[in-house]
Design an enzyme around this catalytic site. Structure first.
Site, PDB file in Angstrom:
ATOM      1  CG  PHE A 120     -17.533  24.648   9.236  1.00  0.00           C
ATOM      2  CD1 PHE A 120     -18.526  24.484  10.183  1.00  0.00           C
ATOM      3  CD2 PHE A 120     -16.365  25.302   9.587  1.00  0.00           C
ATOM      4  CE1 PHE A 120     -18.357  24.963  11.473  1.00  0.00           C
ATOM      5  CE2 PHE A 120     -16.188  25.789  10.875  1.00  0.00           C
ATOM      6  CZ  PHE A 120     -17.179  25.619  11.826  1.00  0.00           C
ATOM      7  CG  ASP A 191     -14.077  19.895   5.739  1.00  0.00           C
ATOM      8  OD1 ASP A 191     -13.873  18.981   6.558  1.00  0.00           O
ATOM      9  OD2 ASP A 191     -14.108  21.100   6.067  1.00  0.00           O
ATOM     10  CE  LYS A 217     -15.427  19.102  13.520  1.00  0.00           C
ATOM     11  NZ  LYS A 217     -15.950  20.093  14.470  1.00  0.00           N
ATOM     12  NE  ARG A 363     -23.448  20.709  15.982  1.00  0.00           N
ATOM     13  CZ  ARG A 363     -22.190  20.752  15.536  1.00  0.00           C
ATOM     14  NH1 ARG A 363     -21.933  20.632  14.246  1.00  0.00           N
ATOM     15  NH2 ARG A 363     -21.182  20.924  16.384  1.00  0.00           N
TER      16      ARG A 363
END
Length: 404
Positions: A120, A191, A217, A363
């Protein structure tokens, strides 16, 4: 906190524990989780009964001060970590910065941070900023995700990876890479932004050194929810806290003019903890305390397989970029499509909410706590209408929003 007496059945029991608009199929939990019903009540309690009635006394009487460690222990169960090794607070960017800084300090003779092009961007930005600040000749070396393992060598200080690629959903083999890194004297920083709450993680079992992740998330703690940082017990009393904040001091209320790090993972506290945000996280974890991660993973893979099969049958113009192999993917399915941004806007307008990542990735997050087979099948039907009917070509869907 809900008492963990009866295990919840994933989707059958858990869907009713979320606020979900009736006309929406929410496939973006890999970006922002849905709202657990217990959050509003819990945050209201903190506001009125704790902050309102207790005022500053609530740091002691309501346990605000120890909240980052207490909540960290609840997340530890979800990521295969021992109690007392996870600290909550701040943002994921700050937590990866702390972890990387501590890792580099442990391997001072080496100057290379190895990461991949699927990491990311904020992780890479934080690495670049840290390297520039240190001014010690470090370099950030990027390779393709599939080239990480053959690129491991004894000149590398830190292996710095996101386990699940945010664009494609491709998953690194954490166990294999960590073992090979350790054998070469490389410190590992993982991560877990797209792992925690999405798939089983075994930080202690694989021997990871550091890990960080977010809670907004798959853990459904809400926008801007605090991040977490894991420090392996073998490093906890030696890891250098690069961000030496007041709350990470050995005795904050002694008000010493010089910094002395607290013992263990407590030294990784920085500023005042976000009490209201952590209250929302605790309410979400009440659900996770009663859910089996193995069941979540099994249902995620089955639903992902279903979406992949349906889109292959209905929309051959969408190119699958997520690995089909179960061991190689996280809990999202991504497709490449030249008109991907506009197509996603058309889908959102029809109640199928996913998201877009440049340059051409659509996505779809698979979150089994509130997504089942019926939702996946209906979503595939609407995707077919938008793509094959070229609905996405309409002018209103070409307008680019600030957040994609």
């Amino acid at each position: 906190m809900i008492e963990a007496k009866t295990q919840l059945r994933v989707y059958d029991d858990t869907k009713a524990m979320f606020h979900l608009p009736a006309d929406v199929i929410y496939l973006d939990g890999n970006s922002l989780g849905a709202l657990p019903l217990g959050v509003a009540e819990r945050v209201a309690q903190v506001i009125t009964a704790e902050w309102g009635d207790e005022l500053i006394r609530a740091w002691n009487s309501a346990g605000w001060y120890v909240q980052p460690r207490r909540v960290g222990d609840r997340i530890a169960r979800l990521i295969g970590a021992a109690p007392g090794t996870v600290m909550i607070g701040d943002t994921l960017s700050l937590k990866v910065y702390q972890a990387l800084a501590a890792a580099l300090e442990m391997n001072q003779e080496r100057k290379v941070v190895l990461s991949d092009t699927g990491n990311f961007p904020t992780d890479l930005y934080m690495a670049e900023g840290l390297i520039a600040t240190l001014g010690r000749g470090h370099q950030l070396r990027l390779v393709a995700p599939e080239e990480v393992e053959p690129s491991l060598s004894d000149d590398i200080a830190v292996l710095y990876l996101t386990e699940v690629d945010y664009r494609t959903g491709r998953r690194h083999d954490m166990r294999t890479l960590t073992a090979k890194a350790r054998a070469l004297g490389i410190v590992t920083v993982w991560d877990l932004a797209h792992s925690a709450g999405a798939l089983p993680v075994d930080l202690a079992g694989v021997g990871a050194d550091f890990a960080a992740g977010c809670t907004y998330k798959y853990l459904n703690a809400g926008p801007g929810a605090p991040a977490f940082l894991y420090v392996a017990p073998r490093h906890a009393d030696q890891a250098r806290a690069a961000l030496s904040g007041w709350m990470g001091h050995a005795k904050p209320f002694a008000f010493d003019l010089g910094y002395r790090p607290a013992g263990g993972v407590e030294r990784m506290r920085v500023g005042t903890p976000p009490v209201l945000a952590m209250a929302a996280l605790e309410a979400s974890l009440d659900i996770w305390d009663r859910v089996d991660m193995g069941e979540v993973r099994a249902r995620s893979l089955a639903l992902g397989d279903l979406l992949i099969a349906e889109i292959a049958r209905r929309c051959p113009s969408l190119r699958l970029v997520t690995p089909r192999a179960h061991a190689q993917r996280g809990s999202q399915v991504s497709f490449a499509f030249a008109g991907g941004y506009a197509a996603m806007q058309a889908l959102i307008a029809r109640g199928v909410i996913g998201d877009f990542r440049a340059p051409d990735i659509m996505r779809f997050g698979i979150t089994p706590l509130y997504i089942g087979e019926a939702e996946v099948l209906k979503a595939a039907e609407i995707i077919e209408e938008v793509i094959n009917g070229e609905v996405w070509r309409r002018p209103e869907y070409q307008v680019v929003n600030a957040v994609t």
